[in-house]
Scaffold this active site. Structure first.
Site, mmCIF file in Angstrom:
data_model
loop_
_atom_site.group_PDB
_atom_site.id
_atom_site.type_symbol
_atom_site.label_atom_id
_atom_site.label_comp_id
_atom_site.label_asym_id
_atom_site.label_seq_id
_atom_site.Cartn_x
_atom_site.Cartn_y
_atom_site.Cartn_z
ATOM 1 N N ASN A 208 0.853 -1.196 0.000
ATOM 2 C CA ASN A 208 0.000 0.000 0.000
ATOM 3 C C ASN A 208 0.880 1.235 0.000
ATOM 4 O OD1 ASN A 208 0.489 0.856 2.858
ATOM 5 N ND2 ASN A 208 -0.391 -1.165 3.250
ATOM 6 N N ASP A 276 -4.526 -6.027 4.858
ATOM 7 C CA ASP A 276 -5.598 -6.846 5.426
ATOM 8 C C ASP A 276 -5.521 -8.293 4.962
ATOM 9 O OD1 ASP A 276 -6.863 -4.899 6.980
ATOM 10 O OD2 ASP A 276 -7.751 -4.007 5.187
ATOM 11 N N LYS A 286 8.990 -17.577 -9.518
ATOM 12 C CA LYS A 286 8.328 -16.469 -10.211
ATOM 13 C C LYS A 286 7.198 -17.014 -11.095
ATOM 14 C CE LYS A 286 9.174 -12.657 -13.279
ATOM 15 N NZ LYS A 286 9.968 -12.229 -14.409
ATOM 16 N N PRO A 303 -3.583 -11.550 10.478
ATOM 17 C CA PRO A 303 -3.943 -11.319 11.885
ATOM 18 C C PRO A 303 -4.104 -9.825 12.140
ATOM 19 C CG PRO A 303 -1.614 -11.933 11.651
ATOM 20 C CD PRO A 303 -2.250 -12.103 10.305
ATOM 21 N N ASP A 304 -5.105 -9.473 12.938
ATOM 22 C CA ASP A 304 -5.280 -8.061 13.301
ATOM 23 C C ASP A 304 -4.438 -7.791 14.547
ATOM 24 O OD1 ASP A 304 -6.163 -5.566 14.277
ATOM 25 O OD2 ASP A 304 -8.036 -5.784 13.137
ATOM 26 N N ILE A 305 -3.306 -7.148 14.348
ATOM 27 C CA ILE A 305 -2.315 -6.991 15.421
ATOM 28 C C ILE A 305 -2.867 -6.081 16.517
ATOM 29 C CG2 ILE A 305 0.072 -6.312 15.916
ATOM 30 C CD1 ILE A 305 0.564 -6.699 12.824
ATOM 31 N N PHE A 323 -4.513 3.596 14.745
ATOM 32 C CA PHE A 323 -4.728 4.615 13.725
ATOM 33 C C PHE A 323 -5.870 4.153 12.824
ATOM 34 C CE2 PHE A 323 -1.406 7.980 13.387
ATOM 35 C CZ PHE A 323 -0.752 7.707 14.581
ATOM 36 N N LYS A 337 -14.566 1.770 14.947
ATOM 37 C CA LYS A 337 -13.333 0.965 14.919
ATOM 38 C C LYS A 337 -12.711 0.871 16.302
ATOM 39 C CE LYS A 337 -11.135 0.993 11.165
ATOM 40 N NZ LYS A 337 -10.443 1.435 9.983
ATOM 41 N N LYS A 341 -12.032 -2.764 17.830
ATOM 42 C CA LYS A 341 -10.672 -3.262 18.098
ATOM 43 C C LYS A 341 -10.420 -3.387 19.608
ATOM 44 C CE LYS A 341 -8.927 -2.389 13.762
ATOM 45 N NZ LYS A 341 -8.094 -3.185 12.896
HETATM 46 O O1 C5P Z 1 -8.973 -2.174 10.351
HETATM 47 P P1 C5P Z 1 -8.028 -1.121 9.945
HETATM 48 O O2 C5P Z 1 -6.887 -1.635 9.072
HETATM 49 O O3 C5P Z 1 -8.619 0.111 9.365
HETATM 50 O O4 C5P Z 1 -7.391 -0.656 11.330
HETATM 51 C C1 C5P Z 1 -6.345 0.262 11.391
HETATM 52 C C2 C5P Z 1 -5.595 0.090 12.678
HETATM 53 O O5 C5P Z 1 -5.411 -1.282 12.980
HETATM 54 C C3 C5P Z 1 -4.184 0.664 12.601
HETATM 55 O O6 C5P Z 1 -3.814 1.069 13.896
HETATM 56 C C4 C5P Z 1 -3.381 -0.540 12.141
HETATM 57 O O7 C5P Z 1 -2.013 -0.404 12.501
HETATM 58 C C5 C5P Z 1 -4.058 -1.662 12.879
HETATM 59 N N1 C5P Z 1 -4.039 -2.955 12.178
HETATM 60 C C6 C5P Z 1 -3.307 -3.991 12.701
HETATM 61 N N2 C5P Z 1 -3.319 -5.220 12.092
HETATM 62 C C7 C5P Z 1 -4.049 -5.430 10.972
HETATM 63 C C8 C5P Z 1 -4.809 -4.384 10.435
HETATM 64 C C9 C5P Z 1 -4.774 -3.157 11.054
HETATM 65 O O8 C5P Z 1 -2.615 -3.788 13.721
HETATM 66 N N3 C5P Z 1 -4.044 -6.611 10.388
#
Ligand code: C5P
Length: 398
Positions: A208, A276, A286, A303-305, A323, A337, A341
């Site tokens: 990104n 994501d 390749k 994984p959503d950290i 953020f 959000k 979260k």
């Molecule tokens: O869900 P979204 O990507 O909009 O959420 C943004 C926030 O979640 C940011 O703080 C980003 O660093 C964190 N994030 C994360 N792991 C992910 C996706 C987002 O820590 N897989």
């Protein structure tokens, strides 16, 4: 500057001991008084003569050296320092410390000291990743021992991965941060930053437009307030700030692992633009154009950290800041959000192309907390970072 700060440097037995010679020089250049203890194994890698020449004082080697006991007993030696630095901290030294063994001068000093201790581990990657070492690391961290590194990289043994001792300048920065005055002194804060790269094959990836500028500025601002910052960064456009512990990663899963390894922390700022999705089975070759049609990339969710850390039942950082990059309905989306979260604050911004924020030098943010939404005027990313760091300091010391 480290003028008149007394550092007790314990050099363990590993190839990285040669870097500790440079560390002695750097510490003394900044005005520190350095007393060095060598373990028996360290003497296989560096000589007492070169160490004492660089330190400008006697080197301590043996617990039962009676002259030393007459001059300065080991208890006094352990307590006369402002900071004890163990570099390289070998798996053996960590094991002894974690289990309370004291059978030589270094381990006895480490048990006897009432001074803060900073460890810069160095060992083979498998030794670092071994459950015993990771158990010892967690035990020592819970005992209040600070860690710096290890870094990822090529190792003397020919393998690649985490286990290289941090460079002397990085350890020096950690020592300076330890003595930095400021409201966040003694606090350990994790910052994630930059984009992630999710491999498709060895040469292609999903990414990104994040430059890492905002996360880097936040890390710098927190370090300037005296925090020990662990900076977990994806491949960013901007270089990492000085004075922080840098953990470079590529993919979201690597970032998640690096964040877990950095815990426990007092606070976390999750500024990374984490992808994501990742490609389920990235090819190790390749991908080629083929007459049989286009490749199909199957995606899996990363994984959503932020969410994982925010929802930790044990050992959750005291303050978790996320953020939210939004392109519409910024306040509504970011407020939802924050709840989804489970983080304490969300720093929300509008990243629609017309704002020029993503990849630009300025930011216009809205700080969302349980008190509601607070709009900040548009300002440089470093001013946003400084203001956010001040707010974090106020919250953490309040
Ligand atoms: O869900 P979204 O990507 O909009 O959420 C943004 C926030 O979640 C940011 O703080 C980003 O660093 C964190 N994030 C994360 N792991 C992910 C996706 C987002 O820590 N897989």
């Amino acid at each position: 500057m480290l003028a008149s700060k007394r550092i007790l440097l314990i050099i363990g037995g590993g190839i990285a001991a040669y870097k500790s010679l440079d560390l002695i020089r750097r510490l003394r250049e900044r005005g520190a008084e350095v007393t060095v203890v060598l373990t028996k194994a360290a003497e296989e890698f560096v000589t007492p003569l070169s160490v004492s020449a660089l330190a400008g004082t006697k080197v301590y080697r043996d617990l039962f050296d009676l002259t030393d006991e007459a001059e300065m007993g080991h208890i006094q030696l352990s307590r006369s320092a402002d900071l004890v630095v163990v570099a390289p901290a070998t798996a053996d030294l960590m094991g002894k410390m974690a289990s309370g063994l004291a059978n030589d001068l270094a381990s006895t000093l480490l048990m006897a000291t009432d001074t803060p201790v900073l460890l810069a581990p160095a060992m083979n990657v498998r030794m670092w990743q071994h459950p015993a070492t990771q158990r010892n690391r967690a035990t020592l961290a819970a005992d209040g021992i600070a860690f710096f590194g290890p870094n990822d990289g090529d190792m003397a043994c020919g393998e690649y991965g985490p286990g290289r001792m941090s460079e002397p300048l990085e350890i020096l920065a950690a020592v300076e941060a330890h003595f930095a005055e400021g409201p966040l002194r003694g606090k350990r804060i994790l910052v994630t930053s930059g984009p992630t790269h999710e491999p498709i094959d060895p040469v292609r990836y999903i990414a990104n437009r994040s430059s890492g500028a905002q996360g880097t500025a936040v890390a710098r601002a927190l370090a300037e307030l005296g925090a020990h910052v662990i900076f977990v960064t994806g491949p960013a456009d901007v270089p990492p700030p000085a004075g922080v512990e840098v953990v470079p990663v590529q993919s979201a899963r690597e970032m998640a692992d690096a964040v877990q390894a950095a815990l426990p922390v007092d606070g976390g700022v999750f500024a990374a633009a984490v992808a994501d999705w990742r490609v389920v089975s990235a090819s190790d070759r390749k991908l080629k154009k083929s007459k049989d049609g286009l490749p199909v990339l199957e995606l899996a969710e990363n994984p959503d950290i932020l969410k994982t850390v925010s929802r930790m039942e044990q050992g959750r950082p005291g303050l978790v800041v996320g953020f939210a990059a939004e392109t519409n309905d910024v306040i509504e989306n970011a407020t939802a959000k924050r709840l989804r979260k489970g983080c304490d604050w969300i720093v929300a911004n509008d990243v629609s192309p017309a704002t020029g924020i993503m990849g630009g030098a300025e930011n216009a943010v809205i700080l969302i907390s349980d008190a509601g939404a607070e709009e900040w005027p548009r300002m440089s990313k470093s001013d946003v970072a400084a203001q956010l760091a001040d707010r974090i300091a106020a919250k953490m010391s309040g």
